[in-house]
Write an enzyme that holds these catalytic residues in place. Structure first.
Site, short mmCIF file in Angstrom:
data_model
loop_
_atom_site.label_atom_id
_atom_site.label_comp_id
_atom_site.label_asym_id
_atom_site.label_seq_id
_atom_site.Cartn_x
_atom_site.Cartn_y
_atom_site.Cartn_z
N GLY A 70 0.78 -1.23 0.00
CA GLY A 70 0.00 0.00 0.00
C GLY A 70 0.81 1.28 0.00
O GLY A 70 0.34 2.30 0.49
N SER A 71 2.01 1.28 -0.59
CA SER A 71 2.83 2.50 -0.54
C SER A 71 2.21 3.63 -1.34
O SER A 71 2.30 4.80 -0.95
CB SER A 71 4.26 2.21 -1.02
OG SER A 71 4.30 1.97 -2.40
N ASN A 72 1.57 3.32 -2.46
CA ASN A 72 0.90 4.38 -3.21
C ASN A 72 -0.35 4.88 -2.49
O ASN A 72 -0.69 6.06 -2.59
CB ASN A 72 0.57 3.90 -4.63
CG ASN A 72 1.72 4.12 -5.58
OD1 ASN A 72 2.18 5.24 -5.77
ND2 ASN A 72 2.20 3.03 -6.18
N ARG A 83 -6.03 -7.59 -8.98
CA ARG A 83 -7.18 -8.28 -9.53
C ARG A 83 -7.61 -7.53 -10.80
O ARG A 83 -7.73 -6.30 -10.79
CB ARG A 83 -8.35 -8.28 -8.55
CG ARG A 83 -8.06 -8.93 -7.22
CD ARG A 83 -8.14 -10.43 -7.29
NE ARG A 83 -9.49 -10.89 -7.57
CZ ARG A 83 -9.81 -12.16 -7.84
NH1 ARG A 83 -8.86 -13.07 -7.90
NH2 ARG A 83 -11.05 -12.52 -8.07
N ASN A 91 -5.73 3.97 -11.92
CA ASN A 91 -4.74 2.94 -11.61
C ASN A 91 -3.36 3.52 -11.88
O ASN A 91 -3.20 4.45 -12.67
CB ASN A 91 -4.96 1.70 -12.49
CG ASN A 91 -4.00 0.58 -12.13
OD1 ASN A 91 -3.79 0.28 -10.96
ND2 ASN A 91 -3.41 -0.03 -13.14
N HIS A 138 0.66 2.26 -12.87
CA HIS A 138 1.40 1.12 -13.42
C HIS A 138 2.86 1.51 -13.58
O HIS A 138 3.17 2.62 -14.03
CB HIS A 138 0.80 0.73 -14.77
CG HIS A 138 1.44 -0.50 -15.37
ND1 HIS A 138 1.20 -1.76 -14.88
CD2 HIS A 138 2.32 -0.64 -16.39
CE1 HIS A 138 1.90 -2.63 -15.59
NE2 HIS A 138 2.60 -1.98 -16.50
N ASP A 158 -10.17 1.19 -17.78
CA ASP A 158 -11.21 0.63 -18.64
C ASP A 158 -11.21 -0.88 -18.45
O ASP A 158 -10.56 -1.39 -17.53
CB ASP A 158 -11.01 1.06 -20.10
CG ASP A 158 -9.71 0.54 -20.71
OD1 ASP A 158 -9.05 -0.32 -20.10
OD2 ASP A 158 -9.36 1.02 -21.80
N GLU A 217 6.23 7.18 -8.77
CA GLU A 217 4.82 6.81 -8.59
C GLU A 217 4.20 7.63 -7.46
O GLU A 217 3.06 8.08 -7.55
CB GLU A 217 4.71 5.32 -8.26
CG GLU A 217 5.05 4.39 -9.41
CD GLU A 217 4.92 2.94 -9.01
OE1 GLU A 217 3.94 2.60 -8.31
OE2 GLU A 217 5.79 2.13 -9.39
#
Length: 203
Positions: free
Chosen positions: A15-17, A94, A110, A112, A144, A177
């Site tokens: 959970g760092s972001n 997921r 999101n 990435h 999406d 990030e």
């Protein structure tokens, strides 16, 4: 008091972001409040971090459900109960169904660890190094129904060094990030924007 947007964060690991988002919100940089942190992994370190911050959490283990639809129904119910209007995926491992994505269309983000559309999916840094890429980075995008395929909001780049291994490169990208995700959420919530085909255009 300024209006704040209720958001939920979905995580699967450390959970760092999520922490980067929470800290930016705490500094007043993003007009939002985190109403729920959800994980499909009940032992995720990020859940413990959220609890220490005094945030509401929910563990919804995917292994407890017959299939993806049943699991997503339970996650959506938790988001509805919390009143989340936006969803931020922060290391959520997921792949979401079209039904789930549609519920938060243009309101789900999101992050990435590559410069999409290059290297979607897993094992990003290994593949980056194997391809001899000279510049990598991270991408924040709207979600999406595809795999890391939504419209791009913010990207940040880092050089790929000859001395890099996958861990070293991932660590430098992670630093970016933690800057890119708060920037993207802040811009989407505070600036006018539209989609022009696949392009996010701030106006």
């Amino acid at each position: 008091m300024a209006q704040t947007t209720p958001i939920a964060v979905l995580i699967s690991g450390r959970g760092s972001n999520f922490v980067a988002l929470a800290e930016a919100i705490g500094r007043g940089e993003i007009p939002a409040r985190i109403v729920l942190v959800v994980s499909n992994e009940p032992d995720a370190a990020g859940l413990a971090k959220a609890r220490r911050m005094g945030l509401a959490t929910a563990a919804v283990p995917h292994r407890d459900f017959a299939g993806r639809r049943e699991h997503e129904t339970a996650v959506l119910a938790a988001l509805d109960e919390a009143g989340a209007e936006w969803v931020c995926l922060a290391g959520y491992m997921r792949l979401l169904s079209e039904r789930f994505v549609h519920r938060y269309e243009r309101r789900m983000l999101n992050i990435h660890p590559s410069l999409l559309p290059a290297f979607p999916g897993l094992d990003v840094q290994r593949r980056t190094l194997e391809h001899g890429v000279k510049v990598s980075g991270c991408t924040v995008h709207l979600v999406d129904a595809g795999l890391d395929s939504g419209p791009i909001v913010v990207q940040r780049s880092v050089p790929v060094l000859d001395s890099d291994d996958a861990d070293a490169l991932a660590a430098r990208i992670l630093e970016q990030e933690h800057r890119a995700y708060p920037e993207a959420l802040r811009r989407l919530l505070t600036q006018d924007w539209r989609l022009d085909g696949r392009r996010v255009v701030f106006t």
